[in-house]
Design an enzyme around this catalytic site. Sequence first.
Site, short mmCIF file in Angstrom:
data_model
loop_
_atom_site.label_atom_id
_atom_site.label_comp_id
_atom_site.label_asym_id
_atom_site.label_seq_id
_atom_site.Cartn_x
_atom_site.Cartn_y
_atom_site.Cartn_z
N ARG A 152 37.54 -35.72 30.48
CA ARG A 152 38.20 -35.00 29.39
C ARG A 152 37.25 -34.89 28.21
NH1 ARG A 152 42.40 -38.01 31.74
NH2 ARG A 152 44.26 -36.78 32.21
N ALA A 203 28.73 -41.32 31.84
CA ALA A 203 28.50 -42.08 33.08
C ALA A 203 29.79 -42.30 33.85
CB ALA A 203 27.85 -43.42 32.75
N HIS A 241 36.80 -32.37 54.31
CA HIS A 241 37.86 -32.52 55.31
C HIS A 241 39.13 -31.83 54.82
CE1 HIS A 241 35.53 -35.50 57.55
NE2 HIS A 241 35.20 -36.02 56.39
N THR A 274 36.58 -32.46 37.23
CA THR A 274 37.48 -31.68 38.08
C THR A 274 37.83 -30.33 37.47
OG1 THR A 274 39.44 -32.69 37.09
CG2 THR A 274 38.52 -33.77 39.04
N LYS A 275 37.51 -30.15 36.17
CA LYS A 275 37.86 -28.90 35.47
C LYS A 275 36.66 -28.42 34.68
CE LYS A 275 42.78 -29.96 35.05
NZ LYS A 275 43.92 -30.20 34.13
#
Length: 200
Positions: free
Chosen positions: A195, A175, A126, A180-181
């Site tokens: 991280r 887990a 979205h 995101t990177k």
Amino acid sequence: MGANIVGRARMALIKIYWSQKGRLVLRGEGALSGPRARFYGIPIVTRTAGSTIRVGSDVVFCSDSRYTALGVSKPVILRTLLSGASIEIGDEVGMSGTTICSALSIVIGDRCLFGADTTIADTDFHPLEAAGRRHARMPEPNSTDRIVIGDDVFIGYGSLVLKGVTIGSGSVVGARSVVTKDVPPNSIVAGSPARIVSQL
């Protein structure tokens, strides 16, 4: 003893059914699949016209909780959303209740293992702007949205891999992590957002 024999025979028949039905599901959606795929339960496969789904050899689709220690809350789902989208899965990949959803491109290397209920998606689905979000069309993908997962990657239970991420070969995602990177090769990452916590 007779009940055990009957039970084993019944399970053997169910596995044969899953194998035949799973291949029919892939073929019926025009997905290209290598040999010796194994099915525990029936996956959900949806291929949008003009898109591609390619599955390597010896891939395991686990969609039934009896066949994975943690159980699964849903079947394996492979889904392309737009014309031109692609999903490419390498050889000897194991998926348990995994969702792979592509509006652009998701490439998965060989010998990867996806823990129960992991999700990989290269789109936000979205628009970010609030106005009209509920009824708006899916955002057009950007070339930077592609996801690439190298060889021998292990993604732990309940993790989420988001658009634009590359996970280097040999890495482990803990887990319930949210990736995101980019993840360098041979790294252990965990958390939300994920991280680096260690190197292999």
